[in-house]
Design an enzyme around this catalytic site. Structure first.
Site, short mmCIF file in Angstrom:
data_model
loop_
_atom_site.label_atom_id
_atom_site.label_comp_id
_atom_site.label_asym_id
_atom_site.label_seq_id
_atom_site.Cartn_x
_atom_site.Cartn_y
_atom_site.Cartn_z
N PRO A 197 0.94 -1.30 -0.04
CA PRO A 197 0.04 -0.02 0.11
C PRO A 197 0.79 1.32 -0.08
O PRO A 197 0.42 2.42 -0.14
CB PRO A 197 -0.74 -0.03 1.25
CG PRO A 197 0.16 -0.95 2.17
CD PRO A 197 0.85 -2.00 1.37
N CYS B 201 7.39 -10.19 5.40
CA CYS B 201 6.77 -10.39 6.75
C CYS B 201 6.33 -11.72 7.05
O CYS B 201 5.58 -12.22 7.65
CB CYS B 201 5.55 -9.59 6.83
SG CYS B 201 4.36 -9.78 5.58
#
Length: 454
Positions: A164, A292
């Site tokens: 994002p 992640c």
């Protein structure tokens, strides 16, 4: 948190017998996988698991030019940290590893800060400053990759999977960190056009003329011709799509959705993106690969395969000195490969049909994987993360051809005509070929989902 509604009759607009059902923060397969890998020492595993089951603390960084950012930082340090320090468990502090004391953590979940009247003034400060763009609510560990990428004002930077856009914003800030107008640029790419529009919204507050958004499949990112030369990037960020199992403190659905098949499916996509990024990197350039996820099949296995394919022309560099005070762990040099049946597979057994790139290579001790960086949640009350900094030594591939030569040959095959006799106009725009270099034969193009995994 999962929401469930029971059927029933009631007045219009009225919910009947509705209730909230907490997602159980347990997953037997996840626990078996990570205990078997031995990533976390046995005597630490319970505290590691307990930390993963807790909500993340509130973290943020202050954005904008240096002088303005320092004013906002000073305001928070002088007006809010003393108040919070007098309240039990809040423990506000600046990250010692974030440049210029512009990254902060409050050791409480954001939900508690919203509800408790003792934190009302701080909550109001965070809301107002976030709305005007002075603060970016960003997970602590996700701030790390742009720092170790070490962007300078003259660098040509590519963010391959940018949406994002929080890391992209950091890259743009780094580009403008000097006193003069930068001569480089940041090119932010995402495969989903809707998320690409999100990038525009995220970064437009900087009003940077050195920022561009593009919409391509990162595995097949096209070659770009600029001023009659093939564009090579000084810095590339490959924050690839991943299973996100290190974000389970924030994305609790990971607990119920985690299965090993997700990692097995994403591995070839991640490898294709990394290989394409290394092709686009110039000699002496730096690429950061990050996820992640704590899963070695998405991390060290991908890095090891890429290093071997570039045959000594790419190396891992140790950047821990750029992160003073951050607790990191070295990359793994040994891991087990599980199949979808949650059984360990043998590298020498071809009957399982698993990709060879998933397994530990025979010469793993020569690859420098220990210079990869792993961040675990229980060390400093953060999320988990994996970061590797790669440097390109030379534009040479396994077959001895230079990358520029290969690209010229590929261009001829694609019948892209370039008139080298005519000088390029002063305002020439970047040109892209319709078909970039294909991924290696053994790793076919992987169709991406239009929504990025957590």
């Amino acid at each position: 948190m999962g929401r469930q509604f029971r059927k029933g009759k009631g007045k219009l607009g009225q919910r009947v017998d509705s209730h909230w059902k907490e997602i159980v923060r347990e997953n037997a397969q996840w626990e078996l996988f990570y205990k078997t890998q031995g990533i976390i020492p046995e005597n630490e595993f319970e505290i590691f698991k307990k930390t993963c089951q807790e909500n993340l603390p509130l973290t943020f960084r202050i954005t904008g030019n240096k002088n303005h950012a320092k004013e906002i930082s000073k305001l928070f340090i002088n007006n809010h940290i003393p108040k919070l320090s007098n309240i039990d468990n809040a423990k506000p502090f600046a990250f010692p590893w974030y440049p210029n004391n512009l990254g902060f953590q409050i050791d409480l979940p954001k939900s508690e800060i919203k509800k408790n009247p003792n934190y009302s003034s701080t909550q109001q400060f965070l809301v107002i400053e976030t709305e005007v763009g002075n603060i970016s609510r960003q997970e602590a560990v996700s701030m790390i990759p742009p720092i170790v990428l070490d962007v300078k004002s003259n660098h040509k930077v590519l963010d391959m999977c940018a949406a994002p856009g929080s890391k992209t914003s950091q890259l743009v800030e780094s580009l403008h960190s000097g006193n003069e107008q930068p001569t480089g640029f940041v090119m932010a790419n995402d495969s989903d056009y809707r998320r690409s529009h999100m990038l525009v919204h995220q970064v437009k507050r900087f009003n940077s003329p050195n920022f561009i958004v593009v919409n391509h499949d990162a595995q097949l990112f096209p070659k770009i011709k600029l001023n009659n030369e093939w564009l090579k990037f000084d810095r590339i960020l490959c924050d690839v799509p991943c299973t996100g199992d290190a974000t389970m403190r924030k994305n609790v659905t990971v607990w119920k959705d985690w299965k090993i098949g997700n990692s097995l499916g994403l591995h070839p996509l991640q490898l294709n993106i990394l290989l394409r990024g290394l092709q686009l990197l110039k000699k002496g350039g730096r690429l950061v690969y990050s996820t992640c996820s704590m899963n070695p099949l998405e991390n060290e296995a991908v890095i090891a395969t890429a290093l071997k394919k570039f045959n000594g022309q790419v190396k891992i560099i140790d950047c821990k000195n750029l992160l003073p005070g951050l607790i990191t762990h070295p990359g793994l040099t040994n891991w087990e490969v599980f199949g979808k049946d949650m059984k360990i597979k043998d590298k020498l057994d071809d009957s399982h049909g698993m990709l060879k790139s998933l397994f530990v290579p025979d010469d793993v001790e020569n690859l420098g994987l220990e210079n990869c960086m792993r961040v675990y949640p229980h060390d400093q009350n953060t999320g988990g993360f994996f970061i590797t900094v790669l440097e390109k030594i030379d534009d040479v591939k396994e077959n001895g051809k230079r990358v520029n030569e290969e690209e010229e040959e590929a261009t001829k095959k694609q019948k892209v005509e370039v008139d080298a006799t005519q000088p390029a106009p002063a305002t020439e725009q970047p040109q892209t070929t319709e078909q970039p270099q294909q991924p290696p034969k053994e790793l076919k193009h992987v169709k991406q989902n239009k929504t990025k995994l957590p």
